[in-house]
Design a protein around this motif. Structure first.
Motif, PDB file in Angstrom:
ATOM      1  N   TYR A 343       0.817  -1.217   0.000  1.00 47.78           N
ATOM      2  CA  TYR A 343       0.000   0.000   0.000  1.00 47.78           C
ATOM      3  C   TYR A 343       0.848   1.264   0.000  1.00 47.78           C
ATOM      4  CZ  TYR A 343      -3.347   3.509   1.667  1.00 47.78           C
ATOM      5  OH  TYR A 343      -4.119   4.635   1.804  1.00 47.78           O
ATOM      6  N   TYR A 344       1.743   1.372   0.950  1.00 52.20           N
ATOM      7  CA  TYR A 344       2.538   2.589   1.105  1.00 52.20           C
ATOM      8  C   TYR A 344       3.837   2.576   0.290  1.00 52.20           C
ATOM      9  CZ  TYR A 344      -0.130   3.881   5.353  1.00 52.20           C
ATOM     10  OH  TYR A 344      -1.099   4.246   6.258  1.00 52.20           O
ATOM     11  N   GLY A 345       4.289   1.392  -0.121  1.00 51.84           N
ATOM     12  CA  GLY A 345       5.642   1.310  -0.649  1.00 51.84           C
ATOM     13  C   GLY A 345       6.652   1.381   0.487  1.00 51.84           C
ATOM     14  N   GLU A 346       7.883   1.681   0.157  1.00 49.59           N
ATOM     15  CA  GLU A 346       8.953   1.668   1.155  1.00 49.59           C
ATOM     16  C   GLU A 346       8.814   2.780   2.195  1.00 49.59           C
ATOM     17  OE1 GLU A 346      13.034   0.364  -0.223  1.00 49.59           O
ATOM     18  OE2 GLU A 346      12.176   1.019  -2.139  1.00 49.59           O
ATOM     19  N   ALA A 347       7.938   3.753   1.958  1.00 55.52           N
ATOM     20  CA  ALA A 347       7.798   4.883   2.888  1.00 55.52           C
ATOM     21  C   ALA A 347       7.376   4.455   4.281  1.00 55.52           C
ATOM     22  CB  ALA A 347       6.796   5.883   2.334  1.00 55.52           C
ATOM     23  N   CYS A 348       6.746   3.297   4.406  1.00 55.11           N
ATOM     24  CA  CYS A 348       6.251   2.873   5.719  1.00 55.11           C
ATOM     25  C   CYS A 348       7.281   2.093   6.517  1.00 55.11           C
ATOM     26  CB  CYS A 348       4.987   2.030   5.569  1.00 55.11           C
ATOM     27  SG  CYS A 348       5.237   0.416   4.830  1.00 55.11           S
ATOM     28  N   LEU A 349       8.405   1.736   5.930  1.00 51.89           N
ATOM     29  CA  LEU A 349       9.365   0.848   6.585  1.00 51.89           C
ATOM     30  C   LEU A 349      10.266   1.634   7.531  1.00 51.89           C
ATOM     31  CD1 LEU A 349      10.372  -1.274   3.469  1.00 51.89           C
ATOM     32  CD2 LEU A 349       8.487  -1.680   5.077  1.00 51.89           C
ATOM     33  N   PRO A 350      10.236   1.357   8.829  1.00 57.02           N
ATOM     34  CA  PRO A 350      11.072   2.097   9.782  1.00 57.02           C
ATOM     35  C   PRO A 350      12.556   1.833   9.534  1.00 57.02           C
ATOM     36  CG  PRO A 350       9.303   0.898  10.903  1.00 57.02           C
ATOM     37  CD  PRO A 350       9.346   0.394   9.498  1.00 57.02           C
ATOM     38  N   ALA A 351      13.338   2.900   9.453  1.00 58.94           N
ATOM     39  CA  ALA A 351      14.761   2.763   9.148  1.00 58.94           C
ATOM     40  C   ALA A 351      15.486   1.938  10.201  1.00 58.94           C
ATOM     41  CB  ALA A 351      15.399   4.149   9.024  1.00 58.94           C
ATOM     42  N   ASP A 352      15.137   2.128  11.473  1.00 62.15           N
ATOM     43  CA  ASP A 352      15.826   1.380  12.524  1.00 62.15           C
ATOM     44  C   ASP A 352      15.452  -0.096  12.478  1.00 62.15           C
ATOM     45  OD1 ASP A 352      13.241   2.192  13.268  1.00 62.15           O
ATOM     46  OD2 ASP A 352      13.691   2.030  15.405  1.00 62.15           O
ATOM     47  N   TRP A 353      14.240  -0.408  12.033  1.00 59.80           N
ATOM     48  CA  TRP A 353      13.862  -1.803  11.884  1.00 59.80           C
ATOM     49  C   TRP A 353      14.617  -2.434  10.713  1.00 59.80           C
ATOM     50  CZ3 TRP A 353       8.068  -3.220  12.938  1.00 59.80           C
ATOM     51  CH2 TRP A 353       7.713  -2.779  14.211  1.00 59.80           C
ATOM     52  N   LEU A 354      14.758  -1.700   9.630  1.00 60.94           N
ATOM     53  CA  LEU A 354      15.494  -2.238   8.485  1.00 60.94           C
ATOM     54  C   LEU A 354      16.942  -2.530   8.851  1.00 60.94           C
ATOM     55  CD1 LEU A 354      14.132   0.003   5.585  1.00 60.94           C
ATOM     56  CD2 LEU A 354      13.761  -2.456   5.873  1.00 60.94           C
ATOM     57  N   GLU A 355      17.520  -1.715   9.730  1.00 54.98           N
ATOM     58  CA  GLU A 355      18.894  -1.958  10.160  1.00 54.98           C
ATOM     59  C   GLU A 355      19.017  -3.264  10.937  1.00 54.98           C
ATOM     60  OE1 GLU A 355      20.204   1.406  12.379  1.00 54.98           O
ATOM     61  OE2 GLU A 355      20.231   2.763  10.629  1.00 54.98           O
ATOM     62  N   ALA A 356      17.937  -3.671  11.592  1.00 54.58           N
ATOM     63  CA  ALA A 356      17.950  -4.906  12.370  1.00 54.58           C
ATOM     64  C   ALA A 356      17.557  -6.129  11.546  1.00 54.58           C
ATOM     65  CB  ALA A 356      17.003  -4.777  13.560  1.00 54.58           C
ATOM     66  N   LEU A 357      17.091  -5.917  10.320  1.00 54.31           N
ATOM     67  CA  LEU A 357      16.579  -7.019   9.502  1.00 54.31           C
ATOM     68  C   LEU A 357      17.699  -7.912   9.003  1.00 54.31           C
ATOM     69  CD1 LEU A 357      14.108  -8.319   8.085  1.00 54.31           C
ATOM     70  CD2 LEU A 357      14.519  -6.741   6.173  1.00 54.31           C
ATOM     71  N   GLU A 358      17.462  -9.188   9.059  1.00 56.51           N
ATOM     72  CA  GLU A 358      18.411 -10.173   8.553  1.00 56.51           C
ATOM     73  C   GLU A 358      18.447 -10.153   7.019  1.00 56.51           C
ATOM     74  OE1 GLU A 358      19.312 -14.848   9.552  1.00 56.51           O
ATOM     75  OE2 GLU A 358      17.218 -14.271   9.241  1.00 56.51           O
ATOM     76  N   ALA A 359      19.650 -10.066   6.465  1.00 56.03           N
ATOM     77  CA  ALA A 359      19.886 -10.204   5.020  1.00 56.03           C
ATOM     78  C   ALA A 359      18.965  -9.351   4.153  1.00 56.03           C
ATOM     79  CB  ALA A 359      19.776 -11.674   4.604  1.00 56.03           C
ATOM     80  N   PRO A 360      18.863  -8.053   4.407  1.00 51.48           N
ATOM     81  CA  PRO A 360      18.008  -7.220   3.552  1.00 51.48           C
ATOM     82  C   PRO A 360      18.496  -7.183   2.109  1.00 51.48           C
ATOM     83  CG  PRO A 360      19.382  -5.848   4.956  1.00 51.48           C
ATOM     84  CD  PRO A 360      19.541  -7.256   5.448  1.00 51.48           C
ATOM     85  N   ASP A 361      19.798  -7.398   1.897  1.00 49.41           N
ATOM     86  CA  ASP A 361      20.332  -7.388   0.536  1.00 49.41           C
ATOM     87  C   ASP A 361      19.758  -8.526  -0.302  1.00 49.41           C
ATOM     88  OD1 ASP A 361      21.745  -9.023   2.370  1.00 49.41           O
ATOM     89  OD2 ASP A 361      23.427  -9.221   0.989  1.00 49.41           O
ATOM     90  N   VAL A 362      19.524  -9.670   0.320  1.00 48.78           N
ATOM     91  CA  VAL A 362      18.943 -10.806  -0.404  1.00 48.78           C
ATOM     92  C   VAL A 362      17.487 -10.501  -0.764  1.00 48.78           C
ATOM     93  CG1 VAL A 362      18.291 -13.238  -0.244  1.00 48.78           C
ATOM     94  CG2 VAL A 362      20.496 -12.478   0.655  1.00 48.78           C
ATOM     95  N   ILE A 363      16.757  -9.921   0.171  1.00 50.35           N
ATOM     96  CA  ILE A 363      15.351  -9.585  -0.087  1.00 50.35           C
ATOM     97  C   ILE A 363      15.267  -8.527  -1.180  1.00 50.35           C
ATOM     98  CG2 ILE A 363      13.223  -8.700   0.939  1.00 50.35           C
ATOM     99  CD1 ILE A 363      14.364  -9.736   3.663  1.00 50.35           C
ATOM    100  N   ARG A 364      16.119  -7.512  -1.093  1.00 48.94           N
ATOM    101  CA  ARG A 364      16.119  -6.466  -2.126  1.00 48.94           C
ATOM    102  C   ARG A 364      16.516  -7.028  -3.489  1.00 48.94           C
ATOM    103  NH1 ARG A 364      15.275  -1.375  -0.553  1.00 48.94           N
ATOM    104  NH2 ARG A 364      15.514  -0.791   1.651  1.00 48.94           N
ATOM    105  N   ALA A 365      17.436  -7.963  -3.502  1.00 51.66           N
ATOM    106  CA  ALA A 365      17.856  -8.557  -4.773  1.00 51.66           C
ATOM    107  C   ALA A 365      16.715  -9.315  -5.433  1.00 51.66           C
ATOM    108  CB  ALA A 365      19.051  -9.484  -4.553  1.00 51.66           C
ATOM    109  N   MET A 366      15.928 -10.035  -4.639  1.00 50.21           N
ATOM    110  CA  MET A 366      14.782 -10.743  -5.208  1.00 50.21           C
ATOM    111  C   MET A 366      13.700  -9.765  -5.651  1.00 50.21           C
ATOM    112  SD  MET A 366      15.768 -13.782  -5.342  1.00 50.21           S
ATOM    113  CE  MET A 366      14.222 -14.360  -6.047  1.00 50.21           C
TER     114      MET A 366
END
Length: 376
Positions: A343-366
């Motif tokens: 719905y919101y796109g990436e605008a809703c994703l908290p930056a501090d939560w993304l920093e704690a996320l496991e392997a965001p590079d793999v998710i972004r690559a997919m």
């Protein structure tokens, strides 16, 4: 209610938001997946688990995110063939993708099944951890049979393992809604035979597709429910749960909820624990609708709404509600994260939560692979 298209997130942002949002909900919920609410309160306090900072830096996503990414890969392979002018059976591509996921869980592909060719996703070590995979997903794939609606595997299984992996079907643009539903429900049949498992997955994908097409949350929720009701053999349990979720959130009459969200105990009593498909979708939908800001369909994505971090606040509130209950916390929160990211796109994703996320590079690559192959 219409919204200025220039203020809407791009298709690329929705794809990234949906996959990352689902992974964030999954990761926070996975920390308490099998805990009763009393244990959650005992560990994290009266308000429960609210933030990744409360986990002392330990954060992992579960099989929900793993299978969602393998769903993306199966769709990408089918679309790669299509873009080269070669017809491919999309469900066969998804079956092969799920068989490759099965292998990452330490379960050998049965001799009766084809041997899938490895792809980029299979090289990612982070996806090879065993994170409480669903029994029906494992047994359905380990049967070596390609389950279908007419030749089901696990015919009585309606676990949420179909819904939690099905957001990617809704992210494919420029295809009819009926095909979105068919892709999703057919893929659900690969592991679960019960019609609620199929129809819940298909309805979730329809909801995501409606959001990506520009509908607001209220419109998309109503559209998905109407679509479920219009099925030739509608599942009463699914319809009842979704209707109740919308009613409890105040969206039948008011267009938004001013009431305090349900307590964890009331949430489970009204909608279930989320272990089965229709309950997981209903809990996630309720969590999203009940925490939406007033008149969210217009205000939340305007410049004023963005300046007030309204999407991020909505995301955190919805995920908290979806996590803190006695049930399948990672699946309900993962589905809620998928919905809000779409719905919101990436605008809703908290930056501090993304920093704690496991392997965001793999998710972004997919996400980038799906974006590229769909032309989004």
């Amino acid at each position: 209610m219409s919204t200025d298209p220039s203020r809407l997130p791009t298709p690329e942002s929705r794809i990234h938001g949906c996959l990352l949002g689902g992974a964030l909900g999954d990761s926070l919920g996975y920390a308490v997946e099998f805990d009763h609410i009393s244990a959650i309160h005992g560990r994290f306090g009266r308000d429960g688990l609210q933030d990744f900072a409360m986990l002392d830096g330990v954060s992992h996503f579960s099989d929900d995110t793993q299978m969602t990414l393998y769903t993306v890969d199966g769709l990408v392979e089918a679309l790669e063939w299509a873009n080269e002018g070669v017809g491919a059976d999309a469900n066969a591509c998804l079956w092969l993708a799920y068989l490759r996921w099965l292998n990452t869980q330490g379960v050998p592909v049965p001799p009766s099944a084809p041997v899938p060719q490895p792809r980029w996703i299979d090289q990612q070590e982070v996806l090879k951890h065993r994170r409480a995979p669903g029994n029906a997903c494992l047994s359905g794939l380990a049967s070596g049979e390609m389950g279908t609606v007419y030749r089901p595997v696990n015919p009585e299984s309606k676990g949420c393992g179909t819904v939690m992996r099905s957001a990617p079907f809704g992210l494919i643009p420029h295809i009819p809604m009926e095909y979105v539903y068919k892709l999703s429900s057919d893929a659900a049949s690969l592991t679960h035979g019960h019609r609620s498992a199929r129809q819940s997955a298909g309805t979730f994908s329809v909801l995501i597709h409606a959001l990506v097409a520009g509908q607001d949350l209220r419109e998309a929720a109503r559209y998905a429910l109407d679509h479920a009701k219009g099925h030739t053999d509608p599942e009463p349990a699914l319809i009842a749960r979704l209707e109740r979720a919308r009613q409890l959130a105040g969206y039948e009459e008011t267009g938004g909820s001013a009431a305090r969200p349900l307590s964890p105990e009331d949430l489970v009593r009204e909608l279930g624990e989320g272990w089965v498909a229709e309950e997981a979708l209903a809990v996630a939908l309720y969590s999203v609708l009940a925490t939406a800001p007033p008149e969210q369909s217009e205000d939340s994505r305007t410049e004023a709404g963005m300046a007030q971090n309204m999407p991020e606040r909505h995301f955190k509130a919805a995920i908290s509600l979806a996590v803190n209950h006695s049930g399948d916390s990672d699946s309900t929160a993962s589905i809620a994260g998928n919905i809000l990211g779409a719905y919101y796109g990436e605008a809703c994703l908290p930056a501090d939560w993304l920093e704690a996320l496991e392997a965001p590079d793999v998710i972004r690559a997919m996400a980038a692979r799906l974006t590229a192959v769909t032309g989004a």
